[in-house]
Scaffold this active site. Structure first.
Site, mmCIF file in Angstrom:
data_model
loop_
_atom_site.group_PDB
_atom_site.id
_atom_site.type_symbol
_atom_site.label_atom_id
_atom_site.label_comp_id
_atom_site.label_asym_id
_atom_site.label_seq_id
_atom_site.Cartn_x
_atom_site.Cartn_y
_atom_site.Cartn_z
ATOM 1 N N HIS A 43 5.156 -6.256 9.677
ATOM 2 C CA HIS A 43 3.976 -6.025 10.513
ATOM 3 C C HIS A 43 3.958 -7.024 11.672
ATOM 4 O O HIS A 43 4.430 -8.153 11.540
ATOM 5 C CB HIS A 43 2.690 -6.193 9.694
ATOM 6 C CG HIS A 43 2.540 -5.231 8.560
ATOM 7 N ND1 HIS A 43 2.405 -3.874 8.760
ATOM 8 C CD2 HIS A 43 2.500 -5.424 7.212
ATOM 9 C CE1 HIS A 43 2.279 -3.279 7.574
ATOM 10 N NE2 HIS A 43 2.341 -4.191 6.631
ATOM 11 N N ARG A 100 -0.134 -4.925 12.525
ATOM 12 C CA ARG A 100 -0.692 -5.691 11.397
ATOM 13 C C ARG A 100 -1.531 -4.747 10.535
ATOM 14 O O ARG A 100 -2.436 -4.065 11.045
ATOM 15 C CB ARG A 100 -1.579 -6.804 11.952
ATOM 16 C CG ARG A 100 -2.192 -7.707 10.901
ATOM 17 C CD ARG A 100 -3.326 -8.536 11.495
ATOM 18 N NE ARG A 100 -2.883 -9.562 12.423
ATOM 19 C CZ ARG A 100 -2.687 -10.842 12.098
ATOM 20 N NH1 ARG A 100 -2.914 -11.233 10.861
ATOM 21 N NH2 ARG A 100 -2.288 -11.714 12.997
ATOM 22 N N ALA A 101 -1.242 -4.714 9.246
ATOM 23 C CA ALA A 101 -1.949 -3.775 8.369
ATOM 24 C C ALA A 101 -3.431 -4.116 8.291
ATOM 25 O O ALA A 101 -4.298 -3.241 8.418
ATOM 26 C CB ALA A 101 -1.316 -3.793 6.975
ATOM 27 N N HIS A 119 -0.533 2.452 3.071
ATOM 28 C CA HIS A 119 -0.888 1.027 3.224
ATOM 29 C C HIS A 119 -2.345 0.911 3.641
ATOM 30 O O HIS A 119 -2.719 1.323 4.732
ATOM 31 C CB HIS A 119 0.027 0.371 4.275
ATOM 32 C CG HIS A 119 0.145 -1.117 4.124
ATOM 33 N ND1 HIS A 119 -0.948 -1.952 4.009
ATOM 34 C CD2 HIS A 119 1.239 -1.916 4.058
ATOM 35 C CE1 HIS A 119 -0.516 -3.203 3.886
ATOM 36 N NE2 HIS A 119 0.791 -3.208 3.905
ATOM 37 N N GLU A 156 7.954 -7.759 4.036
ATOM 38 C CA GLU A 156 6.627 -7.875 4.642
ATOM 39 C C GLU A 156 6.507 -9.233 5.325
ATOM 40 O O GLU A 156 5.499 -9.935 5.179
ATOM 41 C CB GLU A 156 5.521 -7.705 3.591
ATOM 42 C CG GLU A 156 4.184 -7.280 4.201
ATOM 43 C CD GLU A 156 3.086 -7.072 3.159
ATOM 44 O OE1 GLU A 156 3.381 -7.218 1.970
ATOM 45 O OE2 GLU A 156 1.966 -6.762 3.558
#
Lengths: 395, 395
Positions: free
Chosen positions: B61, B124-125, B231, B336
């Site tokens: 991300h 960015r999640a 996600h 990640e």
């Protein structure tokens, strides 16, 4: 309700325990070993002596309730909009034979087959349904459910020890649970309780377990010296299948609430068990150790003075991981039998939930195995020893 | 927005990749081995040849966004109640050097140190924040976020390949995401998307992923032949710490939605990746196999034609379990990075999220390791091969 002493009466449902009592005295184990085909005498590697002590399943639910009990609940739910029609807890009538029969062919049969001495036994988790009705609904149903557990534990005290359901309700302070908890512990001889971290049934509308909202309950549990198992009930949210998603999520969520809070600074003697092997936690043990570190929280070793996992993990690799990464002192033997998964694993030919097989096969010492089976449970549930003694069960 | 060819220009942020390109040609690996102290020649057990092929991190991300991008988002959120003040996506100005610098000392440095070739890179999640504002808020922010990913992937095409954020909004049909998905795939060269199974941010108010509510999105993904990573984003529910609870719960929940539905009968070519090692699933693989059986669902092997897990599991025992119980064809290498856990594990002396070390140490064949690192990713993300070829990266 009539309570008899089944041991003095030599009732049918207690007979299987005689084998267990023999095993307790060391005779059964010796007999079992003697009758098994052993390795040739010339072989130098001895077979590991079979554990012959007490095996406590700390996580069993009454999932085989008598039909009358379920009918009572149905009448109660049907009357939610007309409280005058709601049945009173005392209106439920179930005979002793029916209570005995409700567990004879399932839990007791499986305990005997698997070599499990007894279960810490609580009402069906999915049946607690704290989101249904209001606080009165929940209290009446908890009284009915806990009284039925008491019947089971009183009729078959060598097989079952009571753990109670609490009359939780979304948005209502858990202070309203303390009287029922106290009744179950001091009057009914229960040794612990189940605490639902999400009484809303999958909408998570109450505060986290670390919030002062929950403190009256923790205070009473500390005062009574009983631990709690963090266990959600049914999911009313269609996103969450109950036993595969909601249960796991409840476990994982609770652990992270503990990691990020000072709950156990305020309650240093509070003990909480996270079932189902700790949800996702042991598999992600590195993540949780790393998160605690990144978040400037104490190391997990500090948290694990108060938090425990059970062995409800239904395959060998999972149990192996659990016992590899989590200290043995923090793991309690359990199978959640009869419960979430009922089938036979075609890969092993044995029941998925026969967790004792996995623990037997795990690469741990006999001393650790004894902790998992009994030592940890008697330490974490201090009232258990007295219950076992009064039932004539000696570790 | 100005896009230059960093490889032709020999810019600083691409230099570390030359080592990778040498490794690709087999030279780097040989040099590395030659310089390491090897076992004495007399020893018969050869050291396993170090893998010298492509290593694709399928889960990265953009957590190191330029400040101007975050300031844009702040302005947008500040204007939620006064849409006339909301900034337009085109108003964000970030120079190429700033884009390069935003990843040079973090992602690219770590890729180089760890021997990772490139990352499938998405916004960015936790920043997606689908629960904030309305559908327009989400669309504008997705455009900004995806355009920034495109900048990164265009400036450093050997390090990053784009995966997009979708403009989801609670209660709004995911059909409104298909245009942005199509733009990202056909115009920006992205190879996949992230799908938030809970746009409400921890309240789970939308239908499960198997509901027809989601079908327009699945149809577009199938049409474009791009997979999705399931996600969640930030948690707006104080019960759920994001990276330790909400993320894991999202993963576990999605898997059970797949187990209990016929989604992949309707979309036999849809491919969905469940990150973070599949949440709780591999640790409870026996439970899920057993639940599928009890619920009269097909065996998990059938489901695993469409479902994949990544290796974002931050300790050796977890990776070992994952690779033991889940077929290798269903696991994608990922870290990640830079993401959920940033610290150094005191037990190993290495970063928790340096998952390549765990995969290296796992007891799997070199052929399986090659699948994890590259083979599975190029199979599951069919558009990836063309991106790699256009960047001059050959597996």
């Amino acid at each position: 309700m009539t309570i008899t002493d089944p041991i003095a009466a030599g009732c049918e449902c207690c007979r299987p325990r005689r084998g267990f009592l023999r095993a307790l005295a060391g005779l059964g184990a010796a007999a079992t070993l003697a009758s098994r085909p052993g390795p040739a005498m010339a072989q130098a590697v001895p077979e590991r002596p079979r554990y012959s002590g007490l095996v406590i399943d700390c996580h069993g639910h009454y999932t085989t309730e008598p039909p009358a009990m379920l009918a009572w609940r149905k009448r109660q739910i049907d009357a939610i909009n007309d409280p005058a029609q709601s049945p009173s807890p005392s209106s439920l009538k179930v005979g002793d034979d029916e209570v005995r029969a409700s567990v004879a062919d399932r839990q007791i049969k499986l305990q005997t087959e698997r070599g499990i001495s007894l279960a810490l036994f609580s009402p069906r988790a999915g049946g607690m349904g704290h989101h249904i009705g209001n606080a009165r609904t929940s209290l009446d149903w908890s009284i009915v459910s806990n009284d039925m557990i008491h019947r089971v534990a009183t009729l078959m005290p060598r097989n079952f020890v009571g753990v109670c359901q609490l009359p939780q309700t979304p948005g209502v302070s858990p202070k309203n649970c303390t009287a029922e908890l106290e009744r179950c512990v001091t009057e009914l001889g229960f040794v612990g309780c189940n605490v639902n971290p999400d009484p809303s049934g999958g909408f998570w509308t109450d505060p986290p377990l670390s919030d002062r909202f929950w403190y009256p309950l923790w205070e009473k549990m500390v005062e009574l010296d009983v631990p709690g198992m963090i266990h959600v009930s049914a999911s009313a949210n269609r996103n969450f299948q109950a036993t595969g998603a909601h249960y796991m999520n409840g476990d994982t969520t609770a652990f992270m609430q503990f990691v990020t809070s000072d709950l156990f600074k305020d309650f240093p003697t509070l003990r909480l068990i996270i079932p189902h092997g700790g949800g996702a936690v042991p598999y992600h043990w590195g993540r949780y150790r790393g998160l605690a570190q990144d978040l400037k929280r104490p190391p997990l070793s500090e948290l694990m003075r108060n938090v425990f996992f059970d062995t409800c993990v239904y395959h060998q690799a999972g149990i192996d991981l659990l016992l590899k990464v989590v200290p043995t002192d923090n793991v309690l033997f359990a199978s959640e039998m009869v419960g979430a998964v009922n089938g036979i694993d075609p890969e092993t030919g044995h029941a998925y939930d026969d967790t004792k097989r996995y623990v037997e096969a795990a690469a741990i010492s006999d001393a650790d195995r004894a902790k998992l089976y009994a030592g940890n449970a008697t330490r974490i549930y201090p009232r258990l020893a007295a219950r076992l003694a009064s039932a004539g069960v000696t570790p």
